[in-house]
Design a protein around this motif. Structure first.
Motif, PDB file in Angstrom:
ATOM      1  N   MET A  40    -122.075 -60.022  86.841  1.00 25.50           N
ATOM      2  CA  MET A  40    -120.767 -59.768  87.396  1.00 25.50           C
ATOM      3  C   MET A  40    -119.877 -60.791  86.843  1.00 25.50           C
ATOM      4  N   ALA A  41    -118.590 -60.505  86.431  1.00 26.54           N
ATOM      5  CA  ALA A  41    -117.784 -61.368  85.711  1.00 26.54           C
ATOM      6  C   ALA A  41    -117.194 -61.940  87.281  1.00 26.54           C
ATOM      7  N   THR A  42    -117.103 -63.173  87.138  1.00 26.36           N
ATOM      8  CA  THR A  42    -116.499 -63.906  88.236  1.00 26.36           C
ATOM      9  C   THR A  42    -115.036 -64.391  87.770  1.00 26.36           C
ATOM     10  N   GLN A  43    -114.058 -64.096  88.758  1.00 32.73           N
ATOM     11  CA  GLN A  43    -112.703 -64.393  88.456  1.00 32.73           C
ATOM     12  C   GLN A  43    -112.416 -65.984  88.506  1.00 32.73           C
ATOM     13  N   VAL A  44    -112.261 -66.659  87.427  1.00 35.25           N
ATOM     14  CA  VAL A  44    -111.960 -67.867  87.649  1.00 35.25           C
ATOM     15  C   VAL A  44    -110.565 -68.318  88.131  1.00 35.25           C
ATOM     16  N   LYS A  45    -110.448 -69.266  88.840  1.00 34.87           N
ATOM     17  CA  LYS A  45    -109.314 -69.718  89.577  1.00 34.87           C
ATOM     18  C   LYS A  45    -108.681 -70.864  88.679  1.00 34.87           C
ATOM     19  N   LYS A  46    -107.371 -70.685  88.257  1.00 39.53           N
ATOM     20  CA  LYS A  46    -107.003 -71.698  87.407  1.00 39.53           C
ATOM     21  C   LYS A  46    -106.230 -72.666  87.879  1.00 39.53           C
ATOM     22  N   LYS A  47    -106.149 -73.845  87.294  1.00 39.34           N
ATOM     23  CA  LYS A  47    -105.115 -75.004  87.655  1.00 39.34           C
ATOM     24  C   LYS A  47    -103.867 -74.649  87.387  1.00 39.34           C
ATOM     25  N   LYS A  48    -102.844 -75.399  87.749  1.00 35.37           N
ATOM     26  CA  LYS A  48    -101.597 -75.222  87.353  1.00 35.37           C
ATOM     27  C   LYS A  48    -101.082 -76.134  86.587  1.00 35.37           C
ATOM     28  N   VAL A  49    -100.389 -76.230  85.497  1.00 37.74           N
ATOM     29  CA  VAL A  49     -99.788 -77.092  85.003  1.00 37.74           C
ATOM     30  C   VAL A  49     -98.149 -76.772  84.602  1.00 37.74           C
ATOM     31  N   PHE A  50     -97.212 -77.915  84.784  1.00 38.71           N
ATOM     32  CA  PHE A  50     -95.831 -77.824  84.535  1.00 38.71           C
ATOM     33  C   PHE A  50     -95.501 -78.739  83.536  1.00 38.71           C
ATOM     34  N   ILE A  51     -94.824 -78.143  82.623  1.00 42.22           N
ATOM     35  CA  ILE A  51     -94.397 -78.930  81.555  1.00 42.22           C
ATOM     36  C   ILE A  51     -92.949 -79.031  81.109  1.00 42.22           C
ATOM     37  N   GLU A  52     -92.328 -80.155  81.370  1.00 46.02           N
ATOM     38  CA  GLU A  52     -90.625 -80.098  81.018  1.00 46.02           C
ATOM     39  C   GLU A  52     -90.547 -80.626  79.538  1.00 46.02           C
ATOM     40  N   THR A  53     -89.818 -79.951  78.791  1.00 45.53           N
ATOM     41  CA  THR A  53     -89.782 -80.301  77.226  1.00 45.53           C
ATOM     42  C   THR A  53     -88.646 -81.001  76.961  1.00 45.53           C
ATOM     43  N   LEU A  54     -88.366 -82.019  76.571  1.00 46.75           N
ATOM     44  CA  LEU A  54     -87.002 -82.512  76.185  1.00 46.75           C
ATOM     45  C   LEU A  54     -86.757 -82.688  74.730  1.00 46.75           C
ATOM     46  N   GLY A  55     -85.672 -82.756  73.883  1.00 47.81           N
ATOM     47  CA  GLY A  55     -85.815 -82.835  72.672  1.00 47.81           C
ATOM     48  C   GLY A  55     -85.685 -81.217  71.744  1.00 47.81           C
ATOM     49  N   CYS A  56     -86.383 -81.589  70.447  1.00 43.80           N
ATOM     50  CA  CYS A  56     -86.016 -80.727  69.543  1.00 43.80           C
ATOM     51  C   CYS A  56     -87.189 -79.720  69.451  1.00 43.80           C
ATOM     52  N   GLN A  57     -86.876 -78.696  68.440  1.00 47.48           N
ATOM     53  CA  GLN A  57     -87.828 -77.720  68.230  1.00 47.48           C
ATOM     54  C   GLN A  57     -89.231 -78.199  68.010  1.00 47.48           C
ATOM     55  N   MET A  58     -89.375 -79.595  67.447  1.00 56.18           N
ATOM     56  CA  MET A  58     -90.622 -79.733  67.139  1.00 56.18           C
ATOM     57  C   MET A  58     -91.237 -80.077  68.422  1.00 56.18           C
ATOM     58  N   ASN A  59     -90.831 -80.529  69.398  1.00 54.84           N
ATOM     59  CA  ASN A  59     -91.303 -80.726  70.800  1.00 54.84           C
ATOM     60  C   ASN A  59     -91.469 -79.211  71.509  1.00 54.84           C
ATOM     61  N   VAL A  60     -90.928 -78.573  71.217  1.00 55.23           N
ATOM     62  CA  VAL A  60     -91.048 -76.970  71.995  1.00 55.23           C
ATOM     63  C   VAL A  60     -92.272 -76.394  71.410  1.00 55.23           C
ATOM     64  N   ALA A  61     -92.546 -76.650  69.873  1.00 52.82           N
ATOM     65  CA  ALA A  61     -93.668 -76.238  69.340  1.00 52.82           C
ATOM     66  C   ALA A  61     -94.976 -77.086  69.940  1.00 52.82           C
ATOM     67  N   ASP A  62     -94.682 -78.504  70.072  1.00 52.77           N
ATOM     68  CA  ASP A  62     -95.761 -78.897  70.691  1.00 52.77           C
ATOM     69  C   ASP A  62     -96.131 -78.675  71.985  1.00 52.77           C
ATOM     70  N   THR A  63     -95.169 -78.327  72.856  1.00 48.06           N
ATOM     71  CA  THR A  63     -95.507 -77.795  74.248  1.00 48.06           C
ATOM     72  C   THR A  63     -96.170 -76.550  74.066  1.00 48.06           C
ATOM     73  N   GLU A  64     -96.092 -75.707  72.991  1.00 51.05           N
ATOM     74  CA  GLU A  64     -96.691 -74.380  73.157  1.00 51.05           C
ATOM     75  C   GLU A  64     -98.126 -74.748  72.777  1.00 51.05           C
ATOM     76  N   ARG A  65     -98.300 -75.960  71.881  1.00 47.94           N
ATOM     77  CA  ARG A  65     -99.889 -76.175  71.548  1.00 47.94           C
ATOM     78  C   ARG A  65    -100.276 -76.939  72.677  1.00 47.94           C
ATOM     79  N   MET A  66     -99.721 -77.403  73.562  1.00 46.27           N
ATOM     80  CA  MET A  66    -100.247 -78.260  74.684  1.00 46.27           C
ATOM     81  C   MET A  66    -100.752 -77.256  75.781  1.00 46.27           C
ATOM     82  N   LEU A  67     -99.886 -76.130  75.785  1.00 47.28           N
ATOM     83  CA  LEU A  67    -100.293 -75.045  77.002  1.00 47.28           C
ATOM     84  C   LEU A  67    -101.598 -74.395  76.108  1.00 47.28           C
ATOM     85  N   GLY A  68    -101.502 -74.130  74.869  1.00 44.19           N
ATOM     86  CA  GLY A  68    -103.005 -73.597  74.307  1.00 44.19           C
ATOM     87  C   GLY A  68    -104.101 -74.038  74.612  1.00 44.19           C
TER      88      GLY A  68
END
Ligand code: 5AD
Ligand code: SF4
Length: 464
Positions: A1-29
């Motif tokens: 039976m599949a068990t539901q995994v309880k996720k931990k939560k992450v908050f990210i504040e992104t400052l700066g340019c699009q490169m940082n926005v892209a890095d944030t997307e990588r960090m979340l991934g």
């Protein structure tokens, strides 16, 4: 039976340019793989990350003030991480200095984030167990907070492919080149992002094919100097654009940021030729005077810049051109500043970012005398911005009465009765539309008649 995994939560504040926005997307991934999901509420986060920017002054102070206030209101027992350009600039030495951060990571080793987080989680558990009896074991006040800091001096030879968690559903940022080989004398980027590294064409194409399958309609190819793409792997941006253009389902392609010294006539011709490539160029000139450009080590003259602009306009009269200009570079005289004003008037930018020169550590210009008063710099930027707004507003009038294809990105943030999106050439447009119809249009390419225009955005009506 599949068990539901309880996720931990992450908050990210992104400052700066699009490169940082892209890095944030990588960090979340990356963090998704170790069971973290994003939250917008910092108070409930098990991990809070500040993705820092160091392009302007006071970056370190700003970082400290963020994490200082976070420390006071963090969820008991949660972790705080510093990522991005400030740690990369400061090196591992900053770890001792910023005690409230549990994890410190640079830009070059971003792929190591999950390992560092797991290590920090473990250290904190052990520390909690060992901490002095009676101390508040939750809030993290125990003697020495264990810290995990890892900052690589160099970008790895092969930058590992990382999972990406994208917040946007219809357009996607795609890193095509990391770092920069130039050494503009004011710029911290070579220090924080390292030397240029182009991703192989096939790898980029594969990523974009995947995006098309997921329903993305637009990609924005991203690089600090995107025109330098391929120079280290015997390719070039024009070739990449042709390859990406073949991807079915992707309807729009953009690229930024351009460097006038690597932008070629071939690239401009390719943009003109390929129907899915937006006729949009973000080409920072930085200064309108050759002597200042030389001191900035920009490697082009105003004449060459104007040649590029004129060629763009010749092949694509309707193209949108935007730029960046630095005001008050060390030694800039009033006359030299007025040359920047002249350029703005000649180019007729659709938009242009301006910034007062800001001394950055490790850069050559930081050792030069900063001989212009703060008042004078303020006066110059105010004057330049007024001219930019005036020209941008005039430029925007050309869209009035036209029907533009708009990629509808979502509800307008300011007014929930409106939709917001971008026209092919990148300008933002707000569209009056009853909320019950929003779902029908969001994520589609819709025909919109432009009815109003100002320097920043357009207003339009859906042609239903
Ligand atoms: N001071 C002011 N502006 C800067 N920029 C980069 N470095 C500095 C600095 N030290 C601006 C440039 C660049 C944009 C991203 O930020 O105009 O194109
Ligand atoms: Fe900085 Fe110059 Fe490289 Fe742009 S081209 S990232 S301004 S060093």
């Amino acid at each position: 039976m599949a068990t539901q995994v309880k996720k931990k939560k992450v908050f990210i504040e992104t400052l700066g340019c699009q490169m940082n926005v892209a890095d944030t997307e990588r960090m979340l991934g990356l963090l998704d793989e170790i069971d973290y999901e994003q939250t917008q509420k910092r108070e409930e986060a098990d991990l809070s990350i500040l993705n820092t920017c160091s392009i302007r002054e006071h970056a370190v102070d700003k970082m400290r003030s963020y994490v200082g206030s976070w420390d006071k209101t963090r969820k008991p027992g949660s972790l705080v991480a510093l990522a991005g350009c400030v740690p990369q600039q400061e090196g591992e030495g900053m770890a001792k200095d910023v005690r409230v951060a549990d994890i410190i990571i640079g830009t070059h080793n971003l792929h190591r984030l999950p390992d560092l987080v797991l290590e920090a989680e473990k250290k904190h558990e052990v520390n909690k167990l060992n901490s002095v009896k009676g101390a508040d074991q939750n809030i993290g006040v125990y003697a020495a907070r264990p810290q995990v800091a890892e900052i690589w001096e160099e970008l790895p030879e092969d930058i590992p492919e990382t999972p990406i968690f994208r917040k946007t559903k219809y357009y996607a940022w795609v890193n095509v080149i990391y770092g920069c080989n130039y050494r503009c004398t004011y710029c911290i980027v070579p220090k924080t992002r390292g030397d240029q590294r182009s991703r192989p064409v096939a790898e980029i194409k594969k990523e974009i094919e995947g995006l098309a399958q997921e329903g993305y309609k637009e990609v924005i190819l991203l690089g600090q100097n995107v025109d330098g793409y391929g120079l280290d792997i015997e390719s070039n941006l024009a070739t990449l654009l042709r390859e990406v253009h073949e991807v079915e389902g992707i309807e729009r392609i953009k690229f930024l940021t351009s460097h006038p010294c690597d932008m070629t006539f071939e690239l401009i011709e390719t943009v003109a030729e390929l129907p899915k490539v937006s006729k949009y160029f973000h080409v920072p000139i930085q200064a309108g005077n050759d002597y200042i450009l030389k001191r900035m080590a920009r490697r082009y003259t105003v004449e060459r810049y104007m040649e590029l602009v004129n060629y763009i306009r010749k092949l694509m009269p309707d193209a949108s051109i935007t730029g960046d200009i630095i005001v008050g570079f060390p030694g800039e005289t009033h006359e030299q500043f007025m040359d920047s004003v002249k350029v703005v008037q000649e180019v007729k930018y659709d938009a242009c970012n301006t910034a007062i020169y800001s001394k950055r550590p490790f850069t050559p210009a930081a050792t030069w005398e900063d001989d212009i008063s703060a008042d004078e710099k303020q006066e110059r930027i105010r004057f330049l911005n007024a001219i930019i707004t005036e020209t941008a507003e005039k430029q925007a009038q050309r869209y009035i009465g036209k029907v533009e294809q708009v990629l509808i990105e979502g509800q307008s943030q300011r007014n929930p009765r409106r939709l917001a999106g971008r026209i092919f050439n990148n300008k933002t447009v707000n569209i009056e539309c009853p909320p019950e119809l929003h779902d029908k249009y969001i994520g589609t390419l819709a025909d919109v008649k432009i009815t109003q225009a100002n320097a920043w955005a357009l207003r339009g009506e859906l042609l239903i």
